[in-house]
Design an enzyme around this catalytic site. Structure first.
Site, mmCIF file in Angstrom:
data_model
loop_
_atom_site.group_PDB
_atom_site.id
_atom_site.type_symbol
_atom_site.label_atom_id
_atom_site.label_comp_id
_atom_site.label_asym_id
_atom_site.label_seq_id
_atom_site.Cartn_x
_atom_site.Cartn_y
_atom_site.Cartn_z
ATOM 1 N N GLU A 1 1.563 5.369 0.898
ATOM 2 C CA GLU A 1 1.104 6.539 1.645
ATOM 3 C C GLU A 1 1.633 7.805 0.978
ATOM 4 O OE1 GLU A 1 1.043 6.307 5.958
ATOM 5 O OE2 GLU A 1 1.809 8.367 6.075
ATOM 6 N N SER B 160 0.875 -1.161 0.000
ATOM 7 C CA SER B 160 0.000 0.000 0.000
ATOM 8 C C SER B 160 0.915 1.214 0.000
ATOM 9 C CB SER B 160 -0.937 -0.014 1.205
ATOM 10 O OG SER B 160 -0.215 -0.220 2.396
ATOM 11 N N PHE C 215 13.556 13.559 11.337
ATOM 12 C CA PHE C 215 12.188 13.169 11.638
ATOM 13 C C PHE C 215 12.191 11.966 12.597
ATOM 14 C CE2 PHE C 215 8.168 11.119 9.869
ATOM 15 C CZ PHE C 215 7.338 11.894 10.675
ATOM 16 N N HIS D 21 3.576 -1.321 3.804
ATOM 17 C CA HIS D 21 2.996 0.007 3.646
ATOM 18 C C HIS D 21 4.148 0.970 3.347
ATOM 19 C CE1 HIS D 21 0.056 3.163 4.105
ATOM 20 N NE2 HIS D 21 0.799 3.773 5.017
ATOM 21 N N ASP E 202 -0.818 14.481 16.576
ATOM 22 C CA ASP E 202 0.167 15.052 17.498
ATOM 23 C C ASP E 202 -0.339 16.377 18.045
ATOM 24 O OD1 ASP E 202 2.192 13.111 17.454
ATOM 25 O OD2 ASP E 202 2.746 13.754 15.428
HETATM 26 P P1 FAD Z 1 -3.306 6.704 20.100
HETATM 27 O O1 FAD Z 1 -3.381 5.314 19.620
HETATM 28 O O2 FAD Z 1 -4.530 7.337 20.619
HETATM 29 O O3 FAD Z 1 -2.212 6.710 21.242
HETATM 30 C C1 FAD Z 1 -1.087 7.529 21.335
HETATM 31 C C2 FAD Z 1 -0.355 7.292 22.660
HETATM 32 O O4 FAD Z 1 -1.149 7.682 23.730
HETATM 33 C C3 FAD Z 1 0.021 5.853 22.910
HETATM 34 O O5 FAD Z 1 1.288 5.813 23.495
HETATM 35 C C4 FAD Z 1 -0.953 5.367 23.891
HETATM 36 O O6 FAD Z 1 -0.395 4.358 24.706
HETATM 37 C C5 FAD Z 1 -1.304 6.620 24.655
HETATM 38 N N1 FAD Z 1 -2.707 6.592 25.065
HETATM 39 C C6 FAD Z 1 -3.805 6.493 24.257
HETATM 40 N N2 FAD Z 1 -4.933 6.499 24.992
HETATM 41 C C7 FAD Z 1 -4.545 6.626 26.277
HETATM 42 C C8 FAD Z 1 -5.225 6.740 27.501
HETATM 43 N N3 FAD Z 1 -6.557 6.689 27.567
HETATM 44 N N4 FAD Z 1 -4.499 6.902 28.637
HETATM 45 C C9 FAD Z 1 -3.150 6.944 28.583
HETATM 46 N N5 FAD Z 1 -2.440 6.858 27.452
HETATM 47 C C10 FAD Z 1 -3.118 6.707 26.331
HETATM 48 N N6 FAD Z 1 -0.402 12.195 12.275
HETATM 49 C C11 FAD Z 1 -1.127 13.164 11.634
HETATM 50 O O7 FAD Z 1 -1.290 14.272 12.163
HETATM 51 N N7 FAD Z 1 -1.671 12.925 10.377
HETATM 52 C C12 FAD Z 1 -1.543 11.737 9.752
HETATM 53 O O8 FAD Z 1 -2.054 11.559 8.648
HETATM 54 C C13 FAD Z 1 -0.794 10.691 10.399
HETATM 55 N N8 FAD Z 1 -0.649 9.486 9.821
HETATM 56 C C14 FAD Z 1 0.024 8.488 10.481
HETATM 57 C C15 FAD Z 1 0.133 7.231 9.885
HETATM 58 C C16 FAD Z 1 0.813 6.193 10.524
HETATM 59 C C17 FAD Z 1 0.896 4.847 9.856
HETATM 60 C C18 FAD Z 1 1.425 6.433 11.794
HETATM 61 C C19 FAD Z 1 2.183 5.338 12.492
HETATM 62 C C20 FAD Z 1 1.319 7.681 12.403
HETATM 63 C C21 FAD Z 1 0.621 8.726 11.762
HETATM 64 N N9 FAD Z 1 0.471 9.981 12.343
HETATM 65 C C22 FAD Z 1 -0.227 10.980 11.697
HETATM 66 C C23 FAD Z 1 1.107 10.297 13.640
HETATM 67 C C24 FAD Z 1 0.159 10.077 14.833
HETATM 68 O O9 FAD Z 1 -0.939 10.961 14.752
HETATM 69 C C25 FAD Z 1 0.964 10.326 16.107
HETATM 70 O O10 FAD Z 1 1.929 9.334 16.294
HETATM 71 C C26 FAD Z 1 0.142 10.550 17.369
HETATM 72 O O11 FAD Z 1 0.992 11.102 18.372
HETATM 73 C C27 FAD Z 1 -0.489 9.282 17.948
HETATM 74 O O12 FAD Z 1 -1.546 8.873 17.206
HETATM 75 P P2 FAD Z 1 -2.201 7.419 17.493
HETATM 76 O O13 FAD Z 1 -3.347 7.291 16.600
HETATM 77 O O14 FAD Z 1 -1.160 6.383 17.482
HETATM 78 O O15 FAD Z 1 -2.698 7.667 19.000
#
Ligand code: FAD
Length: 313
Positions: free
Chosen positions: A22, A20, A224, A279, A114
């Site tokens: 990105e 896939s 990065f 990916h 983030d």
């Molecule tokens: P989550 O899964 O919600 O968790 C993030 C962290 O918080 C984890 O360490 C988790 O353990 C902790 N956590 C979650 N819930 C709780 C809770 N209730 N209590 C305590 N701790 C908790 N960013 C963008 O802005 N745009 C994008 O398009 C984008 N694409 C991405 C694509 C991929 C494949 C990846 C790997 C990352 C991407 N990111 C993107 C970055 C991502 O948004 C960041 O890494 C962000 O900081 C975490 O997102 P997440 O969905 O993993 O968060």
């Protein structure tokens, strides 16, 4: 290395691999045209989907949508939309998802996002989703048929207090309804396989696809990587020693050749160790992605027939 090439050519693996792609949203018309070219050029390799990222803090909502619409004009490859919850109410976040659906998107990469520039910790919007798992739940409830991917971190998310907590969070995302996970990029494949083993032991059962960074510029990617705490091994950095800042044509060509050969090496090693879906972080450039597809023997059908004709004399 030779072994990897031979094993990928083996009938057991051949035809079983997929990628896939990105991309990030285009900033202007020229960038949009380049992305359309990327979609056309890579279409013959049958990518499973092309995912379009969502700018930090939701900053690219319109550009993500415009990019999705433009790609849909030129390819039948399914398009996935990334969506984050940062800085938006639940209602607004789901409204964006609705717009993606209206644009023909059946696959969302559901993310927390983030914190905005200048803030170190993520604070949920007062009426927003607290994390990615909550977003997954809401999307799944609203659209049971939607494909939902989530993020996974072979080297742990920087906010996570421990590996266990990070894996619990990944598990929670699958339990909330995610279909699969795409990983943060990494350079040492052993880190990915160790992570996968720990994830399975922690009860994560769903598919986890490795994210492979294609590096037009190693030094930018290295910066990065430092920000997202991905390890850059010394042996990889050593390959690019002396190339930092060199902008002459030959040095840049060598730089890209090294990056491409590393990407090929990385996917072939994973392929022989059982990975079937990669990916690719394309950085909006088609050529390295094409080289990786070719190394995985995802050559277009037409070309395979030509080869057979040549062999038949
Ligand atoms: P989550 O899964 O919600 O968790 C993030 C962290 O918080 C984890 O360490 C988790 O353990 C902790 N956590 C979650 N819930 C709780 C809770 N209730 N209590 C305590 N701790 C908790 N960013 C963008 O802005 N745009 C994008 O398009 C984008 N694409 C991405 C694509 C991929 C494949 C990846 C790997 C990352 C991407 N990111 C993107 C970055 C991502 O948004 C960041 O890494 C962000 O900081 C975490 O997102 P997440 O969905 O993993 O968060």
């Amino acid at each position: 290395m030779t072994t990897s090439f031979r094993q990928v050519a083996d009938a057991d693996i051949r035809g079983d691999l997929e990628v896939s792609l990105e991309v990030f949203p285009a900033h202007d018309e020229a960038a949009l045209a380049a992305l359309k070219d990327l979609a056309r050029r890579l279409r013959p390799f049958n990518p499973e989907f092309i995912s379009v990222t969502y700018g930090a803090g939701g900053s690219s909502r319109e550009r993500t949508l415009a990019t999705i619409r433009a790609l849909k004009e030129v390819t039948d490859t399914p398009i996935a939309a990334h969506l984050t919850v940062v800085g938006a109410s639940r209602e607004d976040t789901l409204r964006v998802a609705e717009q993606f659906r209206e644009a023909g998107v059946n696959h969302i990469v559901a993310l927390r996002g983030d914190p905005p520039e200048g803030e170190s910790a993520f604070t949920p919007h007062p009426e927003g989703f607290a994390n990615a798992a909550e977003l997954v739940s809401a999307l799944r409830e609203r659209w049971p048929e939607l494909r939902i991917s989530v993020a996974a971190y072979p080297e742990m998310h920087p906010d996570s207090p421990s590996r266990e907590a990070d894996l619990d969070n990944l598990k929670a995302k699958f339990e909330a309804g995610a279909n699969d996970a795409l990983t943060q990029f990494f350079f040492d494949n052993d880190l990915f396989f160790d992570f996968l083993e720990q994830a399975r032991a922690a009860g994560v059962a769903g598919p986890v696809f490795p994210g492979v960074m294609l590096m037009p510029n190693f030094f930018q990617v290295k910066n990065f990587a430092v920000r997202c705490k991905a390890t850059v091994p010394d042996w990889l950095e050593a390959r690019f020693a002396g190339l930092r800042g060199k902008k002459d044509r030959d040095s840049m060509l060598v730089h890209r050749m090294l990056a491409a050969s590393f990407a090929v090496e990385q996917v072939l090693d994973m392929a022989v160790r059982g990975v079937r879906h990669f990916h690719l972080y394309t950085m909006n450039r088609p050529h390295m992605a094409e080289a990786v597809c070719r190394a995985l023997l995802l050559a277009p059908d037409g070309e395979k027939q030509d080869d057979r004709r040549l062999c038949a004399g």
